[in-house]
Write a protein that holds these residues in place. Structure first.
Motif, mmCIF file in Angstrom:
data_model
loop_
_atom_site.group_PDB
_atom_site.id
_atom_site.type_symbol
_atom_site.label_atom_id
_atom_site.label_comp_id
_atom_site.label_asym_id
_atom_site.label_seq_id
_atom_site.Cartn_x
_atom_site.Cartn_y
_atom_site.Cartn_z
ATOM 1 N N GLN A 155 5.986 -6.234 -6.025
ATOM 2 C CA GLN A 155 7.435 -6.039 -5.855
ATOM 3 C C GLN A 155 8.164 -5.971 -7.192
ATOM 4 O OE1 GLN A 155 8.409 -9.230 -3.120
ATOM 5 N NE2 GLN A 155 8.309 -7.798 -1.420
ATOM 6 N N THR A 156 7.614 -6.596 -8.223
ATOM 7 C CA THR A 156 8.260 -6.511 -9.533
ATOM 8 C C THR A 156 8.333 -5.046 -9.950
ATOM 9 O OG1 THR A 156 6.893 -8.448 -9.967
ATOM 10 C CG2 THR A 156 8.326 -7.687 -11.752
ATOM 11 N N GLY B 96 -2.191 -6.878 -13.105
ATOM 12 C CA GLY B 96 -1.601 -7.017 -14.441
ATOM 13 C C GLY B 96 -0.221 -7.643 -14.390
ATOM 14 N N MET B 97 0.546 -7.220 -13.395
ATOM 15 C CA MET B 97 1.911 -7.753 -13.249
ATOM 16 C C MET B 97 1.857 -9.243 -12.937
ATOM 17 S SD MET B 97 4.930 -6.511 -13.603
ATOM 18 C CE MET B 97 5.862 -7.935 -14.120
ATOM 19 N N SER C 208 0.846 -1.205 0.000
ATOM 20 C CA SER C 208 0.000 0.000 0.000
ATOM 21 C C SER C 208 0.875 1.247 0.000
ATOM 22 C CB SER C 208 -0.983 -0.013 1.173
ATOM 23 O OG SER C 208 -0.326 -0.298 2.359
ATOM 24 N N SER C 209 1.998 1.197 0.687
ATOM 25 C CA SER C 209 2.921 2.331 0.647
ATOM 26 C C SER C 209 3.420 2.554 -0.779
ATOM 27 C CB SER C 209 4.104 2.076 1.593
ATOM 28 O OG SER C 209 5.131 3.005 1.350
ATOM 29 N N TYR C 210 3.756 1.451 -1.452
ATOM 30 C CA TYR C 210 4.251 1.584 -2.817
ATOM 31 C C TYR C 210 3.189 2.194 -3.728
ATOM 32 C CZ TYR C 210 5.557 0.623 -7.570
ATOM 33 O OH TYR C 210 5.815 0.775 -8.900
ATOM 34 N N ALA D 216 8.486 0.343 1.746
ATOM 35 C CA ALA D 216 8.621 0.402 0.288
ATOM 36 C C ALA D 216 9.845 1.223 -0.139
ATOM 37 C CB ALA D 216 7.357 0.996 -0.338
ATOM 38 N N GLU D 217 10.596 1.723 0.828
ATOM 39 C CA GLU D 217 11.771 2.527 0.455
ATOM 40 C C GLU D 217 12.872 1.649 -0.118
ATOM 41 O OE1 GLU D 217 14.145 4.091 3.597
ATOM 42 O OE2 GLU D 217 14.725 5.872 2.447
#
Lengths: 380, 410, 152
Positions: free
Chosen positions: B310-311, B179-180, B164-166, B273-274
């Protein structure tokens, strides 16, 4: 080796219960080492841990050590074996030319936090040995001791002699967790049988302990210390898992490992060229088995050797520190041998100091009855 | 520095949920046999071995000891490496240093996981259990704590905070994660060694899977797999003698940040997500590989993605695109197997996850792409340089390997 | 070794881990043999050695051992230890009484099988002592079916 590697400094600590946490122990050891050398974490190129998730009771245990070891936003890896294997990896990283220094951190808190025997039980094949329930570290050591005594026609008194010698030496050494001042063979015989002929005092004590070691390339080492100890050779080998297909009275893989280490160090006649040895003999009978495999004493020479030759004042001392019968912090034990050898080579071993210490050999092991072994040759 | 190349790869015949027909040691031996068969090499050609897995998953401590007779290791130096999810790539790195040091010329790497024998979530829980138990026993209320995310759902619980951060920072939406995931399931269908395959997967079909913990859906999550991977690495001289070609290691690096469980899971210190270690490790690996602009110089990427977002996230952290751009590349079709920046042509970790092998397979899959041996999942463009990424620890430990089709110069 | 000045909070982690190990085809056939009071070894096509219990690989030859062979139930005691303790979850506990564990070379095999040995005193134990397998009365195809060894 394409470049010279030295041990610039070390810290070690052992007790039956250190009353500490992994993180705190790691910090104390590394910070102490950095202070000894007058450096900080910026001087460390890479870090290798020798710890074990089973012992630590947590998955990926190395990552919790990153901040206390000064690895925050840095490079580290973990060798999940005895620390002497981690030393080999650290040396490889320096030899590659990628790094100039490498920090080693190893520990096992088996005195206070987890049973060392459980750690070994989990290494056993779960499809047979663990189901049958007869094989464990101690029963295997009992079989190994019997095999050794029968092979060379020794009596159990020899095991008592070996244990007494080590516990006496350990009592002189403040880096050990257990020692018995002026221990006699009778003191050992008074301890009870575990797996006959193996008695309680023939075996290592459950120990908390850890160590930190800094390795450096030649140039760096000379900046960091006046007393570098050089790594002259390294060798490793493994043998069959199946005890029934090994000769327990000898250590084939130690012989192979030492052959490689001596070849690298240019040593042809170890019995003449090596001044002393520190071996990871977890049980009394392993000390003569390992020193024979290291080419220091001949097979069947044990009784003669323990009459004096391999004592602190002897011609080729073995475990002058008191060895792992004084402390066996799993994962750190091989590096404890290394550190004890460094003390000898630097002339800092106090009452345990041997007469001549220019070339020393150290040994570390993993597995039941020393299935896997690492040998390192050191010199000044 | 000495050049080191990957000259051979072997896999177990399949990567599946449960290998009921073999035990752990037997399964590992299949990958060793496959590697010897593929290369025509044998035990006598191997100088030393590196072995890795995460042993809390199977409850076998240092399993190389038991497997010693099954993996052609007797009489050889064997080094066991374990760094969690990144174990497989850490093992490749160890093999690299075995050879780069000049001490050995040919080294075999053996990694495996047989996750069906244990409970993977229990294995992962072992990471934070001592903290949570300590909190509970000290009377600290953890009911409102996001650390419970890990307690509730193992790795998936902790990861939803990262996802969610990303999304919030990149401008991507949950549909991009769908999609990924679909893209990777389709790629996996072309890879005989992939576990979860779906040749017809679409963002819509993934979107129909259950929501586990927003924004993570069931279709975004990796499986737990049984499988083993073996690779043989060699010095330049030995590679010329023993093999027709090699994928050369040009740069490698790893980096770890703070692993105080509370801090990471709560997001107190670090935005999950950093992924600063990823940024630092990639920078260092590119420097070592002499790569100035990865966007231009890297032809394909294999990313360690236990979860499909993550991709996209790591593509940005690795410098393969600008921040907030990855989902646009996805929309434009550039991440496809025939795209400009093919990613996880193998199907990625999200499709196949025998954890000990997962980070190693990122390297072996890049090597297969460079060697042109990836078969049906070979990417369309020529691959001269490939980037592989491993991720793990307590969401804070990253390994990077850059491979190329020619040895490094100088 | 001075005593540490502080104490640390000591959480206990009471998690019990359950694993489901696949024993593989070799141990499975080995145990199935137990039901018929048979002991199965595997034979290496390379060096010809026979090992018990049956397993897949001959390490030194790096060969699969495809052939399973029934081996003799008699053999010689090659090595032994007297257990005075047992290990339970890593803790040393006293045994009910001393018991002998032996490494037994079954005739025609090239490995040693670990088993309990009964009816042999410490004084009488010596390498080469002839022993035979004793089975449990009711056979379950389980590890414990082969109960112990005793003198021939």
């Amino acid at each position: 080796m394409n470049r010279k590697i030295a041990i610039a400094g070390y810290r070690m600590k052992a007790a039956s219960d250190l009353v500490t946490t992994r993180e705190r122990l790691t910090f104390e050891l590394t910070r102490g080492l950095f202070d000894d050398l007058g450096i900080d974490r910026d001087h460390v190129g890479t870090t290798i841990f020798a710890t074990n998730d089973f012992l630590d009771g947590r998955t990926i245990s190395n990552v919790f050590l990153d901040p206390p070891a000064g690895v925050y936003m840095r490079d580290e890896s973990k060798v999940e074996m005895d620390g002497l294997s981690a030393l080999v990896y650290a040396c490889m990283r320096i030899l590659s030319g990628q790094y100039e220094t490498a920090l080693l951190v190893a520990f096992g808190l088996c005195g206070s936090q987890v049973s060392p025997y459980l750690h070994v039980e989990y290494t056993l094949n779960p499809t047979y040995d663990r189901q049958l329930g007869l094989l464990n570290e101690l029963s295997a050591a009992g079989l190994q001791a019997r095999s050794f005594l029968n092979k060379f026609g020794y009596s159990e008194d020899l095991l008592d002699e070996i244990a007494a010698r080590n516990l006496r030496n350990a009592a002189l050494n403040r880096d050990q967790a257990r020692g018995i001042k002026d221990a006699s063979a009778k003191d050992i015989k008074d301890s009870s049988y575990l797996y006959e002929p193996l008695r309680e005092l023939h075996t290592y004590p459950a120990t908390d302990g850890g160590c930190a070691v800094l390795l450096a390339s030649e140039t760096k080492a000379k900046e960091l210390t006046d007393k570098p100890v050089w790594i002259l050779g390294m060798g490793q080998s493994i043998e069959s898992y199946y005890l029934g297909e090994r000769n327990l009275y000898e250590s084939r893989s130690t012989r192979e490992a030492s052959g490689r280490a001596y070849a690298m160090a240019g040593i042809d006649k170890p019995e003449a060229e090596v001044d002393f040895a520190e071996v990871s003999s977890l049980f009394a009978q392993q000390e003569p088995i390992l020193t024979e495999a290291l080419g220091l004493y001949g097979p069947g020479d044990a009784e003669k050797a323990y009459a004096g030759d391999n004592g602190i004042a002897g011609s080729l001392p073995v475990n002058p520190s008191g060895g792992p019968l004084g402390a066996h912090p799993i994962c750190a034990t091989g590096l404890f041998r290394l550190n004890e050898a460094i003390k000898q080579l630097r002339g800092e071993a106090g009452k345990n100091q041997v007469k001549k210490a220019e070339i020393g050999v150290v040994h570390g092991q993993d597995g039941v009855c020393a299935q896997q072994n690492t040998v390192v040759v050191l010199g000044i | 520095m000495r050049n080191v190349g990957i000259i051979g790869i072997g896999y177990t015949p399949v990567f599946v949920s449960k290998r009921k027909d073999v035990n752990i040691a037997e399964m590992i031996s299949e990958a060793v046999e496959d590697c010897f068969a593929n290369t025509g090499l044998g035990p006598d050609d191997i100088d030393a071995m590196v072995f890795g897995n995460m042993h809390t998953f199977e409850g076998v401590n240092m399993p190389h000891l038991w497997a010693a007779d099954y993996i052609a290791s007797l009489g050889k130096p064997v080094m066991r490496i374990a760094t969690g999810g990144t174990t497989g790539m850490s093992a490749i790195h160890a093999a690299y240093y075995h050879i780069a040091s000049g001490l050995h010329d040919v080294v075999m790497v053996v990694c495996f996981e047989k996750q069906s024998e244990g409970d993977s979530q229990v294995g992962l829980m072992g990471i934070v259990t001592p903290e949570i138990m300590a909190m509970l026993q000290a009377g600290i209320d953890i009911s409102g704590s996001s650390g419970m995310g890990a307690l509730a759902g193992g790795s998936a619980g902790a990861i939803s905070f990262q996802a969610s951060s990303y999304l919030a920072r990149s401008g991507a939406g949950i549909e991009h994660i769908d999609g990924m995931a679909a893209l990777e399931r389709r790629n996996a269908a072309k890879n005989p060694y992939a576990h979860l395959k779906d040749a017809n997967a679409t963002a819509e079909s993934v979107a129909r899977t259950a929501l586990i913990s927003y924004p993570i859906r069931f279709g975004h999550i990796c499986p737990t797999s049984d499988g083993a991977t073996v690779a043989i690495l060699a010095s330049e001289e030995k590679a010329a003698e023993l093999a027709d070609g090699a994928a050369w290691i040009h740069g490698l690096a790893n980096c770890a940040s703070d692993a105080s469980a509370g801090n990471i899971l709560e997001g107190v210190i670090t935005d999950p997500a950093e992924q600063m270690p990823c940024q630092l490790a990639a920078k260092q690996a590119f420097e070592r590989a002499g790569i100035k602009d990865p966007k231009k110089e890297i032809d394909c990427v294999e990313i360690y993605n236990g979860f499909a977002h993550q991709t996209l996230m790591f593509l940005e952290k690795l410098g393969m695109c600008e921040v907030g751009e990855a989902h646009k590349l996805l929309d434009a079709g550039e991440l496809e197997i025939n795209g400009r920046c093919p990613v996880n042509a193998s199907g990625g970790v999200v499709s196949t996850n025998a954890i000990g092998t997962s980070a190693m397979n990122r390297v072996t899959e890049c090597a297969l792409q460079i060697l042109g041996q990836a078969g049906e999942h070979q990417v369309e463009k020529d691959v001269h340089k490939a980037l592989s990424h491993g991720w793990g620890g307590l969401m804070q430990y990253v390994t990077i390997t850059v491979l190329a089709d020619k040895p490094r110069k100088g | 070794m001075e005593a540490p000045a502080e104490n640390f909070f000591t959480p206990v982690v009471p998690l019990d881990f359950v694993y489901n190990y696949r024993v593989g085809p070799y141990i499975e056939r080995y145990l199935r043999g137990f039901k018929d009071k048979k002991i199965l070894g595997s034979k290496c096509p390379g060096c010809g050695k026979v090992v018990v219990p049956a397993r897949m690989y001959c390490g030194p030859c790096n060969r699969r051992m495809e052939e399973l062979v029934e081996v003799s139930q008699e053999g010689s005691l090659e090595n032994y230890t007297i257990g005075h303790v047992i290990l339970e979850k890593g803790a040393i506990k006293p045994a009910k009484g001393p018991y002998m564990l032996g490494l037994i070379n079954l005739d025609g095999t090239d490995s040693l099988l670990l088993g309990r040995v009964e009816g042999v005193s410490v004084a009488a134990a010596k390498p080469g002592l002839r022993v035979k397998a004793v089975w449990k009365e009711e056979l379950d195809g389980d590890f414990k079916d082969l109960d112990h060894f005793e003198p021939v």
